[in-house]
Write a protein that holds these residues in place. Structure first.
Motif, mmCIF file in Angstrom:
data_model
loop_
_atom_site.group_PDB
_atom_site.id
_atom_site.type_symbol
_atom_site.label_atom_id
_atom_site.label_comp_id
_atom_site.label_asym_id
_atom_site.label_seq_id
_atom_site.Cartn_x
_atom_site.Cartn_y
_atom_site.Cartn_z
ATOM 1 N N ASP A 137 42.973 -3.483 -15.953
ATOM 2 C CA ASP A 137 42.989 -4.855 -16.454
ATOM 3 C C ASP A 137 44.424 -5.278 -16.751
ATOM 4 O O ASP A 137 45.011 -4.874 -17.750
ATOM 5 C CB ASP A 137 42.136 -4.925 -17.722
ATOM 6 C CG ASP A 137 42.034 -6.324 -18.299
ATOM 7 O OD1 ASP A 137 42.670 -7.246 -17.762
ATOM 8 O OD2 ASP A 137 41.310 -6.495 -19.310
ATOM 9 N N TYR A 193 38.820 -1.272 -16.307
ATOM 10 C CA TYR A 193 37.642 -2.093 -16.581
ATOM 11 C C TYR A 193 36.469 -1.184 -16.961
ATOM 12 O O TYR A 193 36.394 -0.029 -16.504
ATOM 13 C CB TYR A 193 37.293 -2.940 -15.361
ATOM 14 C CG TYR A 193 38.245 -4.095 -15.151
ATOM 15 C CD1 TYR A 193 38.184 -5.222 -15.955
ATOM 16 C CD2 TYR A 193 39.223 -4.044 -14.169
ATOM 17 C CE1 TYR A 193 39.060 -6.285 -15.773
ATOM 18 C CE2 TYR A 193 40.112 -5.097 -13.984
ATOM 19 C CZ TYR A 193 40.018 -6.210 -14.796
ATOM 20 O OH TYR A 193 40.900 -7.253 -14.627
ATOM 21 N N ARG A 228 36.450 -11.664 -9.989
ATOM 22 C CA ARG A 228 36.044 -11.738 -11.398
ATOM 23 C C ARG A 228 36.119 -13.148 -11.961
ATOM 24 O O ARG A 228 35.360 -13.498 -12.873
ATOM 25 C CB ARG A 228 36.912 -10.792 -12.240
ATOM 26 C CG ARG A 228 36.715 -9.321 -11.923
ATOM 27 C CD ARG A 228 37.561 -8.428 -12.814
ATOM 28 N NE ARG A 228 37.474 -7.017 -12.422
ATOM 29 C CZ ARG A 228 36.538 -6.184 -12.844
ATOM 30 N NH1 ARG A 228 35.621 -6.598 -13.708
ATOM 31 N NH2 ARG A 228 36.512 -4.927 -12.437
#
Length: 226
Positions: free
Chosen positions: A16, A100, A199
Protein backbone atom coordinates in the motif's frame (compact mmCIF):
# COMPACT_ATOMS: atom_id res chain seq x y z
CA UNK A 1 -2.14 -22.59 -22.00
CA UNK A 2 -2.23 -23.35 -18.24
CA UNK A 3 -0.95 -20.59 -15.99
CA UNK A 4 2.06 -21.88 -14.08
CA UNK A 5 3.14 -18.67 -12.35
CA UNK A 6 1.65 -15.47 -10.97
CA UNK A 7 3.95 -12.47 -10.96
CA UNK A 8 3.05 -9.25 -9.18
CA UNK A 9 4.00 -5.64 -9.44
CA UNK A 10 5.01 -4.49 -5.96
CA UNK A 11 4.14 -0.89 -5.14
CA UNK A 12 0.41 -0.24 -5.18
CA UNK A 13 -0.27 -3.90 -5.99
CA UNK A 14 1.10 -5.93 -3.07
CA UNK A 15 2.19 -2.96 -0.94
CA UNK A 16 0.00 0.00 0.00
CA UNK A 17 1.85 3.08 -1.26
CA UNK A 18 -0.41 5.40 0.76
CA UNK A 19 0.56 3.75 4.03
CA UNK A 20 3.67 5.88 4.67
CA UNK A 21 1.84 9.21 4.54
CA UNK A 22 -1.20 7.84 6.36
CA UNK A 23 0.85 6.39 9.21
CA UNK A 24 3.01 9.50 9.58
CA UNK A 25 -0.12 11.68 9.65
CA UNK A 26 -1.36 9.77 12.70
CA UNK A 27 1.75 10.45 14.75
CA UNK A 28 1.85 13.18 17.43
CA UNK A 29 2.80 16.62 16.18
CA UNK A 30 1.85 15.89 12.55
CA UNK A 31 -1.33 18.00 12.48
CA UNK A 32 -0.33 19.83 9.30
CA UNK A 33 0.35 16.56 7.51
CA UNK A 34 -2.88 15.09 8.87
CA UNK A 35 -4.87 17.69 6.95
CA UNK A 36 -3.20 17.06 3.59
CA UNK A 37 -1.80 13.52 3.63
CA UNK A 38 -4.14 12.05 0.95
CA UNK A 39 -3.08 14.75 -1.53
CA UNK A 40 0.56 14.33 -0.60
CA UNK A 41 0.39 10.55 -1.06
CA UNK A 42 -1.29 10.95 -4.44
CA UNK A 43 1.24 13.54 -5.65
CA UNK A 44 4.14 11.44 -4.37
CA UNK A 45 3.02 8.36 -6.26
CA UNK A 46 2.17 10.27 -9.43
CA UNK A 47 5.53 12.03 -9.59
CA UNK A 48 7.38 8.81 -8.76
CA UNK A 49 5.77 7.15 -11.80
CA UNK A 50 6.16 10.16 -14.08
CA UNK A 51 9.86 10.44 -13.29
CA UNK A 52 10.36 6.73 -13.96
CA UNK A 53 8.69 7.02 -17.38
CA UNK A 54 10.71 10.10 -18.33
CA UNK A 55 13.96 8.47 -17.25
CA UNK A 56 13.09 5.36 -19.28
CA UNK A 57 12.39 7.47 -22.37
CA UNK A 58 15.50 9.63 -22.06
CA UNK A 59 17.85 6.87 -20.96
CA UNK A 60 18.68 8.72 -17.74
CA UNK A 61 18.26 5.68 -15.51
CA UNK A 62 18.85 5.84 -11.78
CA UNK A 63 18.01 3.85 -8.69
CA UNK A 64 14.26 3.81 -7.94
CA UNK A 65 15.05 5.02 -4.45
CA UNK A 66 16.27 8.27 -6.01
CA UNK A 67 13.04 8.55 -8.03
CA UNK A 68 11.07 7.93 -4.83
CA UNK A 69 12.92 10.71 -3.01
CA UNK A 70 12.52 13.11 -5.94
CA UNK A 71 8.79 12.45 -6.06
CA UNK A 72 8.45 13.03 -2.34
CA UNK A 73 10.39 16.30 -2.51
CA UNK A 74 8.01 17.59 -5.18
CA UNK A 75 4.97 16.50 -3.17
CA UNK A 76 6.24 18.09 0.04
CA UNK A 77 6.94 21.38 -1.70
CA UNK A 78 3.50 21.34 -3.32
CA UNK A 79 1.94 21.12 0.15
CA UNK A 80 4.28 23.70 1.69
CA UNK A 81 5.87 21.14 4.02
CA UNK A 82 9.55 21.87 4.65
CA UNK A 83 10.40 19.87 7.79
CA UNK A 84 13.48 17.67 7.09
CA UNK A 85 12.50 15.36 9.96
CA UNK A 86 9.13 14.74 8.30
CA UNK A 87 10.86 13.92 5.02
CA UNK A 88 13.15 11.44 6.77
CA UNK A 89 10.20 9.82 8.56
CA UNK A 90 8.17 9.42 5.36
CA UNK A 91 11.11 7.80 3.60
CA UNK A 92 11.68 5.46 6.54
CA UNK A 93 8.03 4.39 6.46
CA UNK A 94 8.20 3.84 2.70
CA UNK A 95 10.83 1.19 3.28
CA UNK A 96 8.34 -0.57 5.59
CA UNK A 97 5.11 -0.34 3.61
CA UNK A 98 2.20 -2.51 4.72
CA UNK A 99 0.94 -5.22 2.41
CA UNK A 100 -2.75 -5.12 1.55
CA UNK A 101 -4.74 -7.32 3.96
CA UNK A 102 -5.58 -10.05 1.43
CA UNK A 103 -1.99 -10.56 0.25
CA UNK A 104 -0.74 -13.36 2.57
CA UNK A 105 -3.81 -15.59 2.13
CA UNK A 106 -3.82 -15.00 -1.63
CA UNK A 107 -0.16 -15.98 -2.00
CA UNK A 108 -0.64 -19.04 0.20
CA UNK A 109 -3.55 -20.15 -1.98
CA UNK A 110 -1.44 -19.84 -5.12
CA UNK A 111 1.35 -21.88 -3.57
CA UNK A 112 -1.17 -24.54 -2.51
CA UNK A 113 -2.27 -24.73 -6.15
CA UNK A 114 1.32 -25.42 -7.16
CA UNK A 115 1.82 -22.10 -8.93
CA UNK A 116 5.07 -20.21 -8.67
CA UNK A 117 4.88 -16.67 -7.37
CA UNK A 118 7.06 -13.62 -7.56
CA UNK A 119 7.53 -9.88 -7.87
CA UNK A 120 8.58 -7.84 -10.91
CA UNK A 121 9.09 -4.24 -9.89
CA UNK A 122 10.70 -0.91 -10.68
CA UNK A 123 11.85 -0.96 -7.07
CA UNK A 124 15.54 -1.38 -6.35
CA UNK A 125 16.71 -4.67 -4.89
CA UNK A 126 17.26 -3.06 -1.50
CA UNK A 127 13.82 -1.46 -1.42
CA UNK A 128 12.13 -4.71 -2.36
CA UNK A 129 14.08 -6.70 0.22
CA UNK A 130 12.97 -4.27 2.93
CA UNK A 131 9.33 -4.33 1.82
CA UNK A 132 9.15 -8.12 1.56
CA UNK A 133 10.78 -8.51 4.97
CA UNK A 134 8.49 -5.95 6.60
CA UNK A 135 5.39 -7.61 5.14
CA UNK A 136 6.56 -11.08 6.16
CA UNK A 137 5.88 -12.65 2.75
CA UNK A 138 9.37 -13.77 1.74
CA UNK A 139 8.61 -17.46 2.17
CA UNK A 140 5.62 -17.10 -0.19
CA UNK A 141 7.65 -15.82 -3.16
CA UNK A 142 9.83 -17.81 -5.54
CA UNK A 143 11.50 -14.80 -7.16
CA UNK A 144 11.83 -11.06 -6.49
CA UNK A 145 12.95 -9.34 -9.69
CA UNK A 146 14.11 -5.72 -9.88
CA UNK A 147 14.72 -3.54 -12.91
CA UNK A 148 18.20 -3.07 -11.44
CA UNK A 149 19.12 -6.11 -13.54
CA UNK A 150 18.45 -4.34 -16.86
CA UNK A 151 18.88 -0.65 -16.06
CA UNK A 152 15.55 0.64 -17.36
CA UNK A 153 12.08 1.08 -15.84
CA UNK A 154 8.80 -0.51 -16.92
CA UNK A 155 7.17 -0.74 -19.37
CA UNK A 156 10.35 -1.51 -21.33
CA UNK A 157 10.13 -5.05 -22.73
CA UNK A 158 13.56 -5.89 -21.27
CA UNK A 159 11.95 -5.70 -17.84
CA UNK A 160 9.23 -8.19 -18.72
CA UNK A 161 11.90 -10.46 -20.24
CA UNK A 162 13.26 -10.99 -16.73
CA UNK A 163 10.31 -13.19 -15.74
CA UNK A 164 10.76 -15.81 -18.44
CA UNK A 165 14.49 -15.82 -17.90
CA UNK A 166 14.11 -16.42 -14.17
CA UNK A 167 11.37 -19.05 -14.35
CA UNK A 168 12.10 -20.70 -17.73
CA UNK A 169 8.47 -20.20 -18.76
CA UNK A 170 6.80 -18.86 -21.89
CA UNK A 171 4.85 -15.57 -21.54
CA UNK A 172 1.58 -17.42 -22.07
CA UNK A 173 2.23 -19.50 -18.94
CA UNK A 174 2.46 -16.40 -16.75
CA UNK A 175 -0.24 -14.26 -15.17
CA UNK A 176 1.08 -10.77 -14.50
CA UNK A 177 -0.83 -8.72 -11.92
CA UNK A 178 -0.60 -4.95 -11.45
CA UNK A 179 -2.62 -2.14 -9.92
CA UNK A 180 -1.30 0.14 -12.68
CA UNK A 181 -3.50 0.04 -15.76
CA UNK A 182 -0.60 1.03 -18.02
CA UNK A 183 1.51 -1.81 -16.59
CA UNK A 184 -1.20 -4.43 -17.04
CA UNK A 185 -1.82 -3.20 -20.60
CA UNK A 186 1.87 -3.17 -21.51
CA UNK A 187 2.41 -6.63 -20.05
CA UNK A 188 -0.55 -7.91 -22.09
CA UNK A 189 0.98 -6.49 -25.27
CA UNK A 190 4.21 -8.23 -24.31
CA UNK A 191 2.40 -11.60 -24.20
CA UNK A 192 1.53 -12.24 -20.57
CA UNK A 193 -1.98 -12.93 -19.41
CA UNK A 194 -2.71 -9.97 -17.16
CA UNK A 195 -4.97 -8.93 -14.32
CA UNK A 196 -5.52 -5.30 -13.44
CA UNK A 197 -6.31 -4.63 -9.77
CA UNK A 198 -8.45 -1.51 -10.09
CA UNK A 199 -8.91 -0.58 -6.43
CA UNK A 200 -10.08 2.96 -7.19
CA UNK A 201 -12.55 2.05 -9.93
CA UNK A 202 -10.91 4.35 -12.50
CA UNK A 203 -11.42 4.11 -16.29
CA UNK A 204 -9.28 1.74 -18.31
CA UNK A 205 -6.23 3.26 -19.98
CA UNK A 206 -6.47 3.80 -23.73
CA UNK A 207 -3.50 1.68 -24.72
CA UNK A 208 -2.93 -1.11 -27.30
CA UNK A 209 -2.98 -3.91 -24.75
CA UNK A 210 -6.01 -4.60 -22.57
CA UNK A 211 -5.91 -6.67 -19.37
CA UNK A 212 -7.64 -10.04 -19.46
CA UNK A 213 -9.11 -9.61 -15.99
CA UNK A 214 -10.16 -6.60 -13.92
CA UNK A 215 -10.48 -7.08 -10.15
CA UNK A 216 -11.18 -4.76 -7.23
CA UNK A 217 -8.57 -6.46 -5.02
CA UNK A 218 -6.23 -9.44 -5.06
CA UNK A 219 -8.47 -11.99 -3.35
CA UNK A 220 -9.77 -13.37 -6.66
CA UNK A 221 -6.37 -14.06 -8.23
CA UNK A 222 -6.26 -17.76 -7.20
CA UNK A 223 -9.59 -18.29 -9.05
CA UNK A 224 -8.01 -17.36 -12.40
CA UNK A 225 -7.10 -20.60 -14.11
CA UNK A 226 -6.14 -19.81 -17.72
Amino acid sequence: MPLKACIFDAYGTLFDVSAAAREAAGEPGRERLASVWPALAEDWRRKQLEYSWLRAITGAHCDFWQVTQDGLDWALEAQGLTDPALRDRLLQLYRELSAYPEVPAMLKALRTQGRRTGILSNGSEGMLADAVRSAGIGDLLDVVLSVDRVGVFKPASRVYDLVGQALSLDPGEILFVSSNGWDAASARSYGFSTAWVNRQGVPMDRLPGQPDYVLSDLSGIPDIED
